[in-house]
Design a protein around this motif. Structure first.
Motif, PDB file in Angstrom:
ATOM      1  N   SER A  37      -7.588  -8.812   1.040  1.00 24.78           N
ATOM      2  CA  SER A  37      -7.729  -7.841   2.119  1.00 24.78           C
ATOM      3  C   SER A  37      -7.267  -6.452   1.696  1.00 24.78           C
ATOM      4  CB  SER A  37      -6.943  -8.300   3.337  1.00 24.78           C
ATOM      5  OG  SER A  37      -7.009  -7.313   4.339  1.00 24.78           O
ATOM      6  N   GLU A  38      -8.222  -5.597   1.448  1.00 23.53           N
ATOM      7  CA  GLU A  38      -7.885  -4.206   1.165  1.00 23.53           C
ATOM      8  C   GLU A  38      -7.279  -3.558   2.408  1.00 23.53           C
ATOM      9  OE1 GLU A  38     -11.002  -1.878  -0.502  1.00 23.53           O
ATOM     10  OE2 GLU A  38     -11.416  -3.307  -2.108  1.00 23.53           O
ATOM     11  N   PHE A  39      -7.709  -4.024   3.567  1.00 24.71           N
ATOM     12  CA  PHE A  39      -7.163  -3.508   4.828  1.00 24.71           C
ATOM     13  C   PHE A  39      -5.655  -3.714   4.906  1.00 24.71           C
ATOM     14  CE2 PHE A  39      -5.853  -4.803   9.174  1.00 24.71           C
ATOM     15  CZ  PHE A  39      -5.875  -3.549   9.766  1.00 24.71           C
ATOM     16  N   LEU A  40      -5.204  -4.941   4.639  1.00 27.52           N
ATOM     17  CA  LEU A  40      -3.767  -5.208   4.710  1.00 27.52           C
ATOM     18  C   LEU A  40      -3.011  -4.429   3.637  1.00 27.52           C
ATOM     19  CD1 LEU A  40      -3.504  -9.022   5.551  1.00 27.52           C
ATOM     20  CD2 LEU A  40      -3.197  -7.047   7.061  1.00 27.52           C
ATOM     21  N   PHE A  41      -3.639  -4.257   2.481  1.00 27.67           N
ATOM     22  CA  PHE A  41      -3.019  -3.449   1.433  1.00 27.67           C
ATOM     23  C   PHE A  41      -2.793  -2.024   1.935  1.00 27.67           C
ATOM     24  CE2 PHE A  41      -3.368  -0.787  -2.448  1.00 27.67           C
ATOM     25  CZ  PHE A  41      -2.269  -1.277  -3.126  1.00 27.67           C
ATOM     26  N   GLN A  42      -3.783  -1.483   2.621  1.00 25.51           N
ATOM     27  CA  GLN A  42      -3.635  -0.129   3.169  1.00 25.51           C
ATOM     28  C   GLN A  42      -2.578  -0.084   4.264  1.00 25.51           C
ATOM     29  OE1 GLN A  42      -7.022   2.181   4.220  1.00 25.51           O
ATOM     30  NE2 GLN A  42      -8.071   1.864   2.261  1.00 25.51           N
ATOM     31  N   PHE A  99      -2.677 -11.872   0.429  1.00 24.61           N
ATOM     32  CA  PHE A  99      -3.949 -11.146   0.578  1.00 24.61           C
ATOM     33  C   PHE A  99      -4.352 -10.376  -0.669  1.00 24.61           C
ATOM     34  CE2 PHE A  99      -2.015  -6.967   1.096  1.00 24.61           C
ATOM     35  CZ  PHE A  99      -0.728  -7.302   1.505  1.00 24.61           C
ATOM     36  N   PRO A 143     -11.384   0.734   3.827  1.00 22.47           N
ATOM     37  CA  PRO A 143     -11.278  -0.468   2.989  1.00 22.47           C
ATOM     38  C   PRO A 143     -12.534  -1.315   3.099  1.00 22.47           C
ATOM     39  CG  PRO A 143     -10.011  -0.737   4.997  1.00 22.47           C
ATOM     40  CD  PRO A 143     -10.484   0.683   4.983  1.00 22.47           C
ATOM     41  N   ASP A 181     -12.654  -7.647   4.432  1.00 24.96           N
ATOM     42  CA  ASP A 181     -11.836  -8.712   3.860  1.00 24.96           C
ATOM     43  C   ASP A 181     -12.729  -9.779   3.250  1.00 24.96           C
ATOM     44  OD1 ASP A 181      -9.768  -7.322   4.896  1.00 24.96           O
ATOM     45  OD2 ASP A 181      -9.215  -8.796   6.426  1.00 24.96           O
ATOM     46  N   VAL A 208       2.118  -6.359   8.344  1.00 26.93           N
ATOM     47  CA  VAL A 208       1.445  -7.310   7.455  1.00 26.93           C
ATOM     48  C   VAL A 208       2.049  -8.701   7.593  1.00 26.93           C
ATOM     49  CG1 VAL A 208       1.062  -7.897   5.040  1.00 26.93           C
ATOM     50  CG2 VAL A 208       0.672  -5.570   5.821  1.00 26.93           C
TER      51      VAL A 208
END
Lengths: 181, 181
Positions: free
Chosen positions: A95-100, B33, B88, B91, B146
DNA sequence: TCGATATATATCGACTTGATATAAAAATCG
DNA sequence: CGATTTTTATATCAAGTCGATATATATCGA
């Protein structure tokens, strides 16, 4: 599990072309937990055909390139059984979203809001798509289980994002205010 | 988002060696993630160091190979900001478990039960690990978000598997009985 | 003390993705 | 009706990534 097993699994339901397999993986019941590109599907089919796990039937079409319809053979089913007779590897979630979100402090308030709301909208749409095909596959219990799983997980994600929205965006806004002091 | 951005993101929190980055991605807050292997981390660090995004400090250790501690530079932070300033990608979720559940009809009752219960146990353990580090990261709101997300999603998965367990295993058993007739 | 595990870096083959090429039918639209 | 976009369909390839493996030492438990 590799793409070969994926193709065998799909072809164990019904015969299909490489193009159709890609569409199933991209839009169908499989799309929520599987990925595969043309670059892996086509070689896999060619390879397995040469090994006698699949048969090809070239449907000629006026003008268009021949449609290569693949069907699974007994040897293919045996290979599938073998591949399924092991414990599955742990699920993978990227998940790039969670990374952001983790690096939220490095984003502007507007950017954060844009990212957050886009993700919430996408998830809501995905939930809609999953619910939409829940009636269709009510026959097979495997299909029903997987569909229910998708609804449970994506539903939980949507709910979480909705619950935390105000909190998240406010906190980002107040942090911007701190930085401006 | 590539491994380079991932390394920059982690190094924006604190300096670290390639080995430590791998451990964080494997066991830490990121593990749920994100994925990254040595084969991508080490080249990424070397490459970015040569581009001036990171600095290296070689800590000599008696006998053991030198510890190469990387730290992010201003240029590195700028590159990270740039990389984060885009929406992003969606996912990605890959699940061999769900693939097997979809093909449940091809599995024996015992195999299905083993797969199901292993997955349920693994998910329960993962939920435990996530909850365990929820107190630690209570400071940063990105970390809190997160962590909460992980609890919500994995919690929903555990609940779903527990709810459906009887139904799933019974149906598989009765299907075996059908096949035996 | 002896095997197993942890620390630490590094490389490489095999696989996968994402993009691109080609080509024509079908659908959409002004 | 003619123009443009989308869909159908196969195929290839560079770039990126994984998983396994190699190397070398320290530490820890049986």
């Amino acid at each position: 599990m590799n793409i070969r097993t994926l193709c065998l699994g799909i072809l164990s339901f019904r015969e299909a072309t490489g193009y159709e397999i890609k569409k199933l993986v991209e839009e169908g019941m499989f799309s929520h937990f599987i990925d595969a590109s043309y670059g892996s599907i086509y070689p896999a089919l060619t390879h397995m055909e040469s090994e006698g796990m699949l048969t090809v039937r070239a449907e000629e079409q006026s003008g268009k390139p021949d449609k290569k319809v693949y069907a699974i053979t007994e040897r293919g089913r045996a290979s599938l059984s073998e591949a399924l007779d092991v414990l599955p590897r742990p699920d993978k979630f990227k998940s790039e979203f969670l990374f952001q979100m983790l690096l939220a402090r490095a984003l502007s308030g507007e950017q954060l809001a844009a990212v957050y709301d886009t993700r919430l909208r996408d998830l809501t749409e995905e939930l809609g798509r999953i619910k939409a095909c829940s009636t269709a596959g009510a026959t097979d219990f495997g299909l029903r289980f997987v569909n229910g799983y998708g609804q449970a997980i994506v539903g939980a994600a949507v709910q979480y994002l909705e619950e935390r929205r105000e909190e998240m965006l406010n906190e980002a806004a107040s942090r911007s205010a701190d930085a401006a002091e």
